[in-house]
Every structure is written in C-alpha cells, then in structure tokens.
Design a protein around this motif. Structure first.
Motif, short mmCIF file in Angstrom:
data_model
loop_
_atom_site.label_atom_id
_atom_site.label_comp_id
_atom_site.label_asym_id
_atom_site.label_seq_id
_atom_site.Cartn_x
_atom_site.Cartn_y
_atom_site.Cartn_z
N TYR A 1 0.87 -1.18 0.00
CA TYR A 1 0.00 0.00 0.00
C TYR A 1 0.91 1.23 0.00
N ASP A 2 0.82 1.98 -1.08
CA ASP A 2 1.74 3.10 -1.27
C ASP A 2 1.00 4.43 -1.18
N ASN A 3 1.82 5.49 -0.96
CA ASN A 3 1.32 6.87 -0.93
C ASN A 3 0.27 7.08 0.18
N ILE A 4 0.58 6.57 1.39
CA ILE A 4 -0.29 6.75 2.56
C ILE A 4 0.13 8.02 3.29
N SER A 5 -0.82 8.90 3.57
CA SER A 5 -0.51 10.18 4.24
C SER A 5 -0.74 10.13 5.74
N ARG A 6 -1.47 9.13 6.22
CA ARG A 6 -1.73 9.02 7.66
C ARG A 6 -0.75 8.05 8.30
N THR A 7 -0.84 7.92 9.63
CA THR A 7 0.06 7.02 10.37
C THR A 7 -0.64 5.72 10.74
N SER A 8 -1.62 5.33 9.96
CA SER A 8 -2.29 4.05 10.17
C SER A 8 -2.95 3.62 8.87
N HIS A 9 -3.21 2.30 8.83
CA HIS A 9 -3.91 1.77 7.65
C HIS A 9 -4.67 0.53 8.09
N SER A 10 -5.88 0.36 7.55
CA SER A 10 -6.73 -0.77 7.90
C SER A 10 -7.41 -1.32 6.65
N LYS A 11 -8.34 -2.21 6.90
CA LYS A 11 -9.12 -2.82 5.81
C LYS A 11 -8.25 -3.64 4.87
N PHE A 12 -7.41 -4.43 5.44
CA PHE A 12 -6.70 -5.44 4.64
C PHE A 12 -6.90 -6.78 5.32
N THR A 13 -6.72 -7.87 4.55
CA THR A 13 -6.95 -9.22 5.05
C THR A 13 -5.64 -10.01 5.02
N VAL A 14 -5.52 -10.92 5.97
CA VAL A 14 -4.37 -11.82 6.06
C VAL A 14 -4.90 -13.18 6.51
N SER A 15 -4.07 -14.15 6.40
CA SER A 15 -4.38 -15.48 6.91
C SER A 15 -4.06 -15.50 8.39
N GLU A 16 -5.05 -15.87 9.22
CA GLU A 16 -4.89 -15.75 10.67
C GLU A 16 -3.88 -16.74 11.23
N LYS A 17 -3.67 -17.89 10.55
CA LYS A 17 -2.83 -18.95 11.13
C LYS A 17 -1.45 -18.99 10.50
N LYS A 18 -1.07 -18.05 9.70
CA LYS A 18 0.24 -17.98 9.08
C LYS A 18 0.96 -16.74 9.57
N ASN A 19 2.26 -16.87 9.77
CA ASN A 19 3.05 -15.73 10.24
C ASN A 19 2.99 -14.60 9.24
N MET A 20 3.01 -13.41 9.79
CA MET A 20 2.91 -12.19 8.99
C MET A 20 4.10 -11.31 9.29
N THR A 21 4.64 -10.74 8.22
CA THR A 21 5.71 -9.76 8.34
C THR A 21 5.25 -8.49 7.66
N ALA A 22 5.41 -7.39 8.37
CA ALA A 22 5.00 -6.09 7.82
C ALA A 22 6.10 -5.09 8.08
N TYR A 23 6.27 -4.19 7.13
CA TYR A 23 7.17 -3.07 7.37
C TYR A 23 6.63 -1.85 6.66
N VAL A 24 6.93 -0.69 7.25
CA VAL A 24 6.46 0.58 6.74
C VAL A 24 7.67 1.42 6.39
N VAL A 25 7.59 2.13 5.28
CA VAL A 25 8.68 2.97 4.79
C VAL A 25 8.18 4.42 4.80
N GLU A 26 8.99 5.27 5.44
CA GLU A 26 8.68 6.71 5.48
C GLU A 26 9.61 7.41 4.50
N LYS A 27 9.02 8.14 3.55
CA LYS A 27 9.79 8.80 2.51
C LYS A 27 9.52 10.30 2.58
N SER A 28 10.61 11.04 2.65
CA SER A 28 10.51 12.49 2.55
C SER A 28 10.94 12.98 1.19
#
Length: 765
Positions: free
Chosen positions: A104-131
């Motif tokens: 999910y690109d070009n996010i202006s807020r400090t949160s994001h929702s409304k996405f789905t994942v598999s509940e029983k599989k490990n999840m890795t997430a990272y956020v990139v801040e670009k100036s």
C-alpha cells in the motif's frame, strides 16, 4: 490492448515486465493503491532505507472483531519520524508461507486498515517513510495474526470521587463488548513517583469502585480489559483524576436591587468564595422557586459570581464547585420574598374568600391586554408557599381552589400574582427572568382579638406633668387579626375609680401622656385591638411624675455635679498655667550660691572676710573694732565698726548690718564681754582706714541678688583700684592679729550669711 493466441510467449512476458516497471508511477498517481508485490523485489527497492530512532517507529499490527461474523479486520499503526513534515508512507504486508505480498503506497496518515491476512500464518509487515527519493526510513513488525486480535482500549471513561472513594465508569467499543466481562484498573498517586501501582479488578465490564483514597491527592489511572477475554488487552492511556472537592462555597455578599426597566423584578447578585479555588474548574448554580414550582434551572459559570433577574417570590439558589472527578458540597442560599413594596402594595390586588378551600383574586389593572399567563402563590407566614399557574384572557379575576388544605382561622396569609411573558404555555420555562410580580396582599380567613398584650412597658422623659410610655409590639401569631391600634389605660394610684383611655395608632410603639398631676403615681395598662375586638391588658405598671421639690433637688445635684467637674478639670489647668506663666523662683536666703548686697559699704566688709590667716578656724568669730582716734590719720574719715545684729521681727530673716549712720555705742567693755563669752574670738582693730571713699562697683548688678562669681569679680576690681589704701592698712595692722588679706583668685568664699543663734553673729568661711 489485445494479444493474438499465436503470439510468442516471449512477447507476453515483455509486456508484463513493462507493466511492472511502470507500477510505481501508477501508484503515486492514486491516493492508496493495493498492489500484489509477489513478483516485485521489494527488498531491493527499499534496501537503502535504514532503521533509525528518529525515523518511523513503533509499528504495530493487530486484528479487531467485526460486528457480524467471525472475520476480523486488521489494522497497522506507527509513529512518524522527525525529519520533515511532508511525509508519505508505504506499507508492505508479507506472508511467505502463503507466497503473499501486498503493498500500500502513498499513505498520508500514520495508520492503515481494511486489509486481510491469513490468521494462522506468520505475517511480516514493514512501513517505509519517505521524505524524498533519497531519504527514507523504515520499521518492521512480525507476529502470528491469530495472536494479535485485540480488545479495547475503552472509548469513554468517567470518574467520580466522593467520601474518599473513586467510581469509574467505562464504555468499550461496540465490537468488543461481547468479549469483555471485566477489566483491570491500575492507579497511583500523582505526587509519589516511587509508589508502586495498585491494580484492582472490576465486578463487571462497566463500573469499578476504589476505596480508601486520599481526598486531597490527584491520581493517575490506566484501564485494561481482562486478558481471558481477548488475546491482547493493552493498557489505555493514563488518565489524571483530580482531587476530591470537600470544601463548601462561602457566600460573601448578596445584593438585591430593583430593575428600573421592569416593574416587579429585582436584580439579585450573589458573590461567593471557594476555599479550594485552584482545584475547581467551574461552578454549577441551580435556581428554583421556594414554592417548588418547576423547572429547576441549571447554569454553569467559571466566575464565583452570578446575576439573576427574579420576581418578588422566594427562591433557593444552590451553588456547587466541580472538576472532572468530583463535585463539592452544595451551598444553599435563600432569597426571601419581598413584601410591602410600593409597586405591589395594597389596592392592586384584592382577595374575596368564598370558603375555607376557595377564593377569588381580583387585580386592579387590565392585565389581559398584555399578558395571558399568570401564576398565584399563597402561604401562611413562615410556611412553604403553594402555587397555581393559569391562562386568562377575558377577565381581571380568577377563582382558585386551594391545593394545600383548607384555610385556618386566626392565621395570616399572603398572596401574590405574577405575570409571565411566555404565551406558548403558562408553565414557567425559565426561572431566571421569566416572570414579574404584579401585586400582593394579606388576608385572614377568620380574625380574632389578640391573646397577649404589649410587653416591657417603661416610662422615660418624666416631667412634672408628662411622661413618655414605651412598649414592645405583640407577636404576629398572638394578634390573630390585623392590628388596628393600641389602647393606653391609666389612672391615679389613689383614685382608681376614674380611668382614662388613649388610643394609639398601630404603627407607634410609644406615646406621651400629658396634663398629669405633679408628684402623682399612675397605674398604666396597655392592650391591642383588631377588627374582632380588644385583646387582653398588660400587667399594671406604676409610674410617678416629678414633684417641685424633686425638681429643686435635681437642680442642686446637677449644679453640684457640674461645679465639682469644673473644679476637677480646672485645678490641674491652673497649676499648669502657673508653672508656665509664673515659674517658681527659689528664695535666695536659702541658697549658698547667692548673696544680697544692698550698699557699697558692704563691699568693704566682704573684702575683710576675704582676708584669712595661715590657720583659719571656721569656728572662730572675728569682730572688727574701730581704732582710737589718736592712732588714725587726721585726713581719714572715721571708720565705723561693722557689726551684725539679730532682727527680732523675723527669726528666719537675714541679719542686718549696722550702717555708719546708725548710732551705736561700741565700748571696750562690750567687746571684751563678747570675747569672753565666745572662746577663740579675736578682736581686730583697724588703725588706718581701708578706703578713703566708697565708689560704686564697676560691675553693676542687674538686681538685688548676684552670684559669688560676680561678687568675686567685683571684689577683685575694687581691690585693684585702691592698692595704696589697702597697703597702709595692712602695715598698721598689729603683728599678733590673725587676719590676712585673701586674694579673690586663690580660693572661693562661701555664703556670707548670718544666723540668729542666741543673739550671736558669725562670719563663716
């Protein structure tokens, strides 16, 4: 774009590569775009972005229950970095075991929702801040989605403190309410950072009570749902609970003034003080009518003062201080009703009694032209008022059925008529500024005569023929009717068969009896009367007028008192004036520093007293004898002896000198007799005159008295002028005489005086 079926697979792959290469530009053009990043090397795309403390941080991803169904909604939150304010974010969600990658690109807020994942599989997430294209930071998060399902924190928390207790009310998000049964509350005092936190558990999911707190301290509180309900229950943010308000506001002043623009209204300004003013955020003020008529108007103010526009009815004003946690005890201030006002006086309102449970109220003016809503209040004295509001647009009267029971006989009632400007309904909409008083009146259902008499009867300003009587009025509850006046009954003590009566107005509590006999005792009784008749008489009091003799005696006593007071005041003033104007001068005869010199001949005698021998005896007496005429020079004038004599006229007066012009026969026998009486007496005879003449002293004395210092100066001057005359006198002096000439500068001469002692005379040095 359309592809033919027989197209080479290489052509198809080239087209897909071109689409993936142009993907970043497409993403930037939209707000938030979900892109399948499985075929993209996202690690190489953001490899140059580092993890820094001042960059993006605190990435947290969790799931929330949905209102319906078991599917959960996932959300990620993060904290921004401190590089610049113009920032955009890219969120990447990966599940390698599922070969899933979403960006999910070009996010202006400090949160994001409304996405789905598999509940029983490990999840890795990272956020990139670009100036910009070169500067970027990133943050990582890894977890099993099924373990990140979260409940809370609460969406609303309220606190209430009283009696050293803290009551907490919590509201949870709607999707979490069915999963939360209890919650934990952690608190500690704000002023003690080293004190451990105390954790208590609520009895249900909404309320919790903590006991034994310090009322004067503030507390820090955090809330957490029960961990058995949800996999994750984080602590809420810290809430500050303010101290409990235990003091009561104190009224400083109540001002009650008329409102010039509105008749029948008054401006009431109440000013108060709150002892814990720094802990209060404001004040709640409740205004209600003393009759109980609704509504109770609530007002809030931040200043310790409030202004109210009220009618002439009675009101209760309640004042409480408040903050976000507590409310202080209430201060209740009663605003009493106004009575007997000029603009609501008699004649404007009349009452016609029908029976004990109904009456008719008549008003003088045609009020229905301006008002159609009215209110009537009636009550006994010092009792709560009853009320009735009504609509009237046709008549200037209203028949009223009494609500609070029948009217009682011999009791005074007050009734008031109020007008209201609100025409929608005749009920009072607002207590403040809603009505004005038109008029008031008083009435009795049945009147009776007074059951008590005036008390404390006394007489003052008693004269020969008059006296002034004073008394206290009868209490209202004993009048049993409208007071019409007083009757004074008085008669002579020795002639009681002739009684006189005087009627006094009801507004007066004193009266002067005139045309009385002097020196006569009178019996006085006073009673009151109403429309129903005369009441009981007071106990007889005995008063006596003054007699003529009493007048004379009083005048004598007053005169004596005035004279005594004047003497007491004037005597000290006279003494002080005497001290200032005529100071006390000591008697020179009693002074050993002053000497009276009357004639120049005494100077010569004083010169002789300055002469002393080598052995001077203060106890000896020297008598100067005149030498025979044969031994004196022919040219010298005769020298008369200078002797002292006692004056019999005044035993304390100074001894006098015998002047030369006074005849005195001084014989040798007298001299020898004196010498024989006093042992150690030396008789000296001058053969030569001491001086030829007796000039005036060169230093004139301003008065008949002089000091010894001035006297010595005069002696020194006189001796220096005539040294030639003194030398022969010393040469002719016999050798056996014990007389020497004393120079003034060698010694001092004590007072030369005389004392009367058995007729003897002494010269003492």
């Amino acid at each position: 774009m359309f592809l033919r079926r027989n197209s080479s697979p290489l052509v198809t792959l080239g087209l897909i590569s071109v689409f993936c290469t142009s993907l970043p530009s497409l993403v930037k053009a939209s707000s938030v775009v979900e892109v399948n990043c499985r075929s993209m090397n996202t690690s190489s795309m953001h490899a140059h972005c580092g993890v820094y403390p001042d960059g993006v941080h605190d990435l947290d991803c969790f799931g929330k229950h949905k209102t319906y169904g078991s599917v959960k909604q996932w959300q990620c939150k993060w904290a921004p970095g401190s590089h610049t304010s113009n920032k955009t974010y890219t969120l990447i969600i990966q599940q390698p075991s599922k070969n899933r990658c979403v960006m999910y690109d070009n996010i202006s807020r400090t949160s994001h929702s409304k996405f789905t994942v598999s509940e029983k599989k490990n999840m890795t997430a990272y956020v990139v801040e670009k100036s910009d294209l070169r500067n970027c930071t990133k943050a990582f998060f890894t977890a099993l989605p099924n373990n990140t399902v979260r409940c809370g924190p609460p969406v609303y928390v309220s606190f209430s403190r009283h009696s050293r207790k803290l009551e907490v009310t919590v509201s949870w998000p709607q999707v979490d309410q069915r999963f939360i049964n209890k919650y934990n509350l952690m608190y500690k005092a704000s002023d003690s950072l080293s004190r451990d936190n105390v954790v208590v558990q609520s009895r249900d999911k909404a309320r919790c009570t903590v006991d034994g707190l310090n009322s004067s301290l503030a507390y820090q509180v955090q809330i957490q749902c029960d961990n058995n309900s949800c996999p994750q229950c984080p602590w809420s943010d810290s809430y500050t609970v303010q101290p409990e308000l235990t003091a009561q506001p104190v009224v400083l002043n109540v001002e009650d003034t008329d409102v010039a623009q509105r008749k029948g209204c008054r401006l009431v300004v109440i000013t108060w003080k709150f002892p814990e003013e720094e802990q209060a955020e404001g004040y709640n003020v409740t205004v209600e009518k003393a009759s109980g008529e609704v509504p109770d108007e609530w007002m809030t103010t931040t200043r310790p003062q409030i202004s109210l526009v009220l009618s002439y009815s009675g009101y209760h004003v309640s004042i409480r201080a408040f903050n976000r946690a507590s409310t202080s005890p209430a201060l209740t201030q009663t605003v009493p009703p106004r009575e007997d006002m000029a603009d609501t006086g008699a004649g404007k309102l009349n009452v016609s009694l029908i029976n004990a449970t109904s009456l008719t109220v008549f008003w003088k003016d045609d009020l229905i032209q301006h008002y159609c809503c009215f209110s009537v209040e009636w009550s006994r004295t010092n009792h709560k008022a009853a009320y009735m509001s009504f609509f009237e647009n046709a008549n200037n009267y209203k028949s009223i059925s009494l609500k609070n029971g029948p009217l009682e006989p011999y009791q005074r009632y007050s009734i008031s008529l109020h007008t209201r400007t609100n025409k929608e309904t005749c009920n009072m909409m607002h207590t403040n500024g809603s009505e004005s008083t038109y008029g008031s009146a008083q009435f009795y259902f049945i009147e009776g005569s007074p059951v008590s008499a005036p008390a404390n009867i006394s007489a003052c300003n008693v004269t020969l023929n008059s006296m002034v009587l004073q008394w206290l009025p009868i209490p209202e509850e004993d009048l049993r009717g409208f007071l019409m006046g007083y009757i004074i009954h008085y008669t002579e003590y020795h002639h009681r068969e002739t009684e006189k009566n005087v009627t006094v107005s009801p507004d007066s509590n004193s009266h002067e009896l005139v045309d009385l006999k002097s020196g006569t005792a009178f019996l006085v009784e006073i009673s009151a009367f109403t429309r129903a008749g005369v009441g009981v008489r007071s106990t007889a009091s005995l008063f006596k007028t003054n007699s003529q003799g009493d007048h004379t005696l009083v005048g004598i006593i007053i005169g004596f008192t005035v004279v005594t007071a004047l003497l007491i005041l004037i005597c000290p003033l006279l003494k002080r004036a005497k001290v200032v104007i005529w100071p006390s001068i000591p008697n020179p005869r009693n002074s050993n520093a002053m000497q009276k010199i009357e004639v120049p001949f005494e100077l010569e005698l004083l010169e002789l007293t300055t002469q002393k021998s080598e052995e001077w005896d203060t106890e000896s007496l020297h008598i100067v004898e005149r030498a025979p005429e044969s031994t004196r020079a022919d040219s010298a004038p005769p020298i008369m002896p200078y002797v002292f004599r006692d004056t019999e006229a005044d035993e304390n007066s100074e001894s006098e000198l015998l002047q030369p012009d006074e005849p005195f026969d001084w014989t040798e026998t007298d001299i020898n007799s004196v010498a024989g009486l006093l042992p150690g007496v030396t008789v000296a005879t001058f053969v030569e005159p001491i001086r030829q003449d007796f000039p005036c002293a060169p230093l004139p004395f301003p008065s008949g008295y002089t000091t010894m210092e001035m006297f010595q100066q005069g002696m020194s001057h006189s001796i220096s002028e005539d040294t030639t005359a003194a030398a022969p006198a010393a040469a002719l002096q016999p050798e056996d005489t014990d007389v020497t000439v004393k120079t003034p500068g060698l010694d001092y001469t004590r007072q030369f005086s005389s004392e009367s002692n058995n007729g003897s005379v002494f010269l003492v040095k």
